[in-house]
Scaffold this active site. Structure first.
Site, PDB file in Angstrom:
ATOM      1  N   LYS A 116       0.810  -1.217   0.000  1.00 61.88           N
ATOM      2  CA  LYS A 116       0.000   0.000   0.000  1.00 61.88           C
ATOM      3  C   LYS A 116       0.844   1.268   0.000  1.00 61.88           C
ATOM      4  O   LYS A 116       0.466   2.275  -0.594  1.00 61.88           O
ATOM      5  CB  LYS A 116      -0.941  -0.015   1.214  1.00 61.88           C
ATOM      6  CG  LYS A 116      -1.877  -1.237   1.285  1.00 61.88           C
ATOM      7  CD  LYS A 116      -2.764  -1.356   0.076  1.00 61.88           C
ATOM      8  CE  LYS A 116      -3.832  -2.431   0.220  1.00 61.88           C
ATOM      9  NZ  LYS A 116      -3.314  -3.784   0.181  1.00 61.88           N
ATOM     10  N   LYS A 158      -2.339   1.397   8.941  1.00 65.20           N
ATOM     11  CA  LYS A 158      -2.709   0.373   7.967  1.00 65.20           C
ATOM     12  C   LYS A 158      -1.540  -0.553   7.672  1.00 65.20           C
ATOM     13  O   LYS A 158      -0.384  -0.120   7.640  1.00 65.20           O
ATOM     14  CB  LYS A 158      -3.163   1.003   6.638  1.00 65.20           C
ATOM     15  CG  LYS A 158      -4.529   1.651   6.671  1.00 65.20           C
ATOM     16  CD  LYS A 158      -4.924   2.055   5.263  1.00 65.20           C
ATOM     17  CE  LYS A 158      -6.353   2.531   5.184  1.00 65.20           C
ATOM     18  NZ  LYS A 158      -6.744   2.858   3.790  1.00 65.20           N
ATOM     19  N   GLY A 165      -9.874  -5.178   5.852  1.00 68.33           N
ATOM     20  CA  GLY A 165     -10.018  -4.534   7.148  1.00 68.33           C
ATOM     21  C   GLY A 165      -9.051  -5.011   8.214  1.00 68.33           C
ATOM     22  O   GLY A 165      -9.054  -4.491   9.331  1.00 68.33           O
ATOM     23  N   GLU A 200      -2.052   7.003   7.445  1.00 69.41           N
ATOM     24  CA  GLU A 200      -2.836   7.959   6.664  1.00 69.41           C
ATOM     25  C   GLU A 200      -3.644   8.816   7.628  1.00 69.41           C
ATOM     26  O   GLU A 200      -4.061   8.341   8.687  1.00 69.41           O
ATOM     27  CB  GLU A 200      -3.830   7.242   5.741  1.00 69.41           C
ATOM     28  CG  GLU A 200      -3.253   6.621   4.519  1.00 69.41           C
ATOM     29  CD  GLU A 200      -4.336   5.958   3.669  1.00 69.41           C
ATOM     30  OE1 GLU A 200      -3.996   5.539   2.566  1.00 69.41           O
ATOM     31  OE2 GLU A 200      -5.492   5.859   4.120  1.00 69.41           O
ATOM     32  N   HIS A 208     -16.864   5.611   0.895  1.00 69.40           N
ATOM     33  CA  HIS A 208     -15.905   4.706   0.245  1.00 69.40           C
ATOM     34  C   HIS A 208     -16.438   4.433  -1.160  1.00 69.40           C
ATOM     35  O   HIS A 208     -17.442   3.750  -1.337  1.00 69.40           O
ATOM     36  CB  HIS A 208     -15.798   3.409   1.050  1.00 69.40           C
ATOM     37  CG  HIS A 208     -14.759   2.463   0.533  1.00 69.40           C
ATOM     38  ND1 HIS A 208     -14.009   1.672   1.350  1.00 69.40           N
ATOM     39  CD2 HIS A 208     -14.333   2.183  -0.729  1.00 69.40           C
ATOM     40  CE1 HIS A 208     -13.179   0.943   0.637  1.00 69.40           C
ATOM     41  NE2 HIS A 208     -13.373   1.238  -0.636  1.00 69.40           N
ATOM     42  N   GLU A 275      -9.739   2.486  -5.480  1.00 70.57           N
ATOM     43  CA  GLU A 275     -10.599   2.836  -4.341  1.00 70.57           C
ATOM     44  C   GLU A 275     -10.278   4.243  -3.842  1.00 70.57           C
ATOM     45  O   GLU A 275      -9.118   4.629  -3.700  1.00 70.57           O
ATOM     46  CB  GLU A 275     -10.421   1.816  -3.219  1.00 70.57           C
ATOM     47  CG  GLU A 275     -10.551   0.383  -3.727  1.00 70.57           C
ATOM     48  CD  GLU A 275     -11.277  -0.528  -2.764  1.00 70.57           C
ATOM     49  OE1 GLU A 275     -11.577  -0.111  -1.645  1.00 70.57           O
ATOM     50  OE2 GLU A 275     -11.544  -1.674  -3.163  1.00 70.57           O
ATOM     51  N   ARG A 292      -7.583  -7.707  -8.137  1.00 67.39           N
ATOM     52  CA  ARG A 292      -8.354  -8.947  -8.258  1.00 67.39           C
ATOM     53  C   ARG A 292      -9.808  -8.592  -8.539  1.00 67.39           C
ATOM     54  O   ARG A 292     -10.191  -7.424  -8.513  1.00 67.39           O
ATOM     55  CB  ARG A 292      -8.275  -9.743  -6.955  1.00 67.39           C
ATOM     56  CG  ARG A 292      -8.677  -8.899  -5.740  1.00 67.39           C
ATOM     57  CD  ARG A 292      -8.794  -9.698  -4.469  1.00 67.39           C
ATOM     58  NE  ARG A 292      -8.892  -8.865  -3.280  1.00 67.39           N
ATOM     59  CZ  ARG A 292      -9.960  -8.220  -2.871  1.00 67.39           C
ATOM     60  NH1 ARG A 292     -11.074  -8.289  -3.584  1.00 67.39           N
ATOM     61  NH2 ARG A 292      -9.957  -7.493  -1.760  1.00 67.39           N
TER      62      ARG A 292
END
Length: 448
Positions: A116, A158, A165, A200, A208, A275, A292
């Site tokens: 990420k 994260k 999640g 973040e 979202h 996203e 994916r």
């Protein structure tokens, strides 16, 4: 085109892939654990191979066994579905070494977007707006805490290799940071074998929004509109919609173009999602890319008429996209509710067991993806998702009314499910007006 595909997954997504292959005239090989011997996907496939004991680490995550089953069966390709090995770059690389087509992006893209922190840097270089946060991978508490103080609270911790999640915590003050950072890092290590973290700024009250991407091997990239995934509990999605009630045509066009730009910056191929978080002022920020097919892909299929699984297979077989961006039309409104084997009244405790009665509603504009059948025993070893209930109608209001009827008719006896809880969410006035954010369920439960 492939003659035979091995489906490296289980549950409703394995069933979904097998059915798409059957319609394309492609033979299928299912893999199953000892706990899934009676599973629907193992019964529907042309061939089925047991690859190990019940726990995923001993079966569905055993790369060598899956590759051996593929080679022994003569399958030319592997569809990984979602979860398990779908975003594992080592597995994608092993497939390539074995001359097996991996139905998804290549190893380098999975590595770049799966990390990420690296994904954020790639997007920043491409001028895609990102949530303010760290650029470097974090391993040490002291360094992470110093950077958190620079960014400012509240902040989101994260896992770089995270998803679903897991390995995520919201920190509201410096005093909370040490404990939550270490907890998230340990959770990430247990779930992904990687405790690299990043930070973040936490954007409260955001939506979202994710854009579905398709990209072929010839540089053609299109988006198929957006899905609103704001109804979440502990970062796990429960209800999704397409399109989002929060986007007007101008913002939708802008975000879609940015999503395509992001996919091109990643040199992406196959199906994926870009996203975003969308704040109450209409500002949007990239948060991650999923390399994916998504759980919620079905509602995009309902509003576009495009079969994403078939498109994945065609792209992996070397075919160019058969349509351009201007050919994509969004028609009507679709909603998905995720039915889980869990008990909301007991803190959403998982509820495995035998399904003693099962009635699946139907009708115009109703789609249910599931692996359930009467007499099936849901194993305790895997994710609690057992069915995806989807509806499609001309307007959001009509889709909500249709979903109420479907949830009211659905019968799954012998186990506890979250069906009644989802029905209450759909009935909620705040949901019905479309005024929802990622905090909606916490507010609904009275925790905020």
């Amino acid at each position: 085109m492939f003659k035979k595909i091995l489906v490296a997954n289980r549950g409703e997504i394995a069933v979904r892939i097998i059915r798409a292959c059957r319609e394309m005239g492609i033979q299928t090989v299912a893999i199953y654990s000892t706990a899934d011997e009676q599973a629907l996907h193992a019964q529907l496939a042309d061939e089925a191979v047991c690859i190990g004991p019940a726990y995923a680490k001993d079966s569905y995550l055993k790369m060598e066994r899956i590759l051996s089953a593929t080679l022994a069966s003569g399958a030319e390709a592997i569809h990984p579905g979602f979860g398990f090995l779908s975003e594992n770059s080592k597995f994608a690389q092993l497939c390539e070494k074995c001359n097996i087509a991996f139905i998804g992006p290549n190893k380098d893209v999975i590595d770049r977007m799966g990390d990420k922190a690296c994904a954020r840097n790639t997007m920043m270089e491409a001028k895609v707006p990102v949530v303010p946060g760290t650029k470097e991978p974090l391993h040490e508490l002291k360094r992470a805490k110093a950077l958190a103080n620079e960014i400012g609270y509240p902040i989101m911790i994260k896992a770089s290799a995270g998803g679903g999640g897991r390995g995520m915590r919201i920190v509201h003050s410096e005093e909370e940071f040490d404990n939550l950072f270490e907890t998230a890092r340990q959770e990430a290590k247990n779930a992904f074998g990687d405790d690299t973290m990043y930070l973040e700024r936490y954007i409260s009250g955001a939506r979202h929004i994710e854009f579905q991407i398709l990209a072929d091997q010839f540089g053609n990239v299109v988006h198929l509109g957006e899905r609103d995934c704001s109804v979440q509990r502990r970062h796990q999605k429960m209800i999704e919609e397409a399109p989002s009630a929060a986007l007007n045509e101008s913002l939708r066009k802008e975000m879609g173009e940015v999503a395509v730009m992001a996919a091109k910056a990643a040199n992406y191929t196959n199906a994926g999602t870009i996203e975003f978080l969308l704040d109450d002022k209409g500002r949007y920020y990239f948060i991650e890319m999923n390399t994916r097919i998504q759980v919620e892909h079905g509602i995009t299929e309902l509003v576009t008429g495009i079969d994403l699984i078939k498109e994945q297979i065609k792209i992996a077989a070397g075919e160019p996209l058969s349509f351009k961006q201007e050919d994509v039309r969004i028609a009507g409104h679709a909603i998905e509710c995720r039915i889980n084997a869990e008990c909301p009244e007991r803190g959403f405790l998982p509820s495995p067991g035998t399904v003693t009665e099962f009635h699946m509603p139907g009708g115009f504009g109703v789609r249910i993806d599931t692996m359930l059948y009467e007499g099936y025993t849901i194993p305790r070893y895997y994710d609690s998702l057992i069915a995806k209930v989807m509806v499609h109608d001309k307007t959001r209001e009509e889709a909500i009314a249709k979903m109420q009827g479907v949830l009211g008719e659905l019968i799954i006896d012998g186990i506890e499910t979250n069906t009644d809880f989802l029905y209450q969410l759909i009935q909620n006035k705040q949901f019905q007006t479309g005024n929802i954010t990622t905090n909606f369920i916490e507010q609904f439960l009275g925790k905020e």
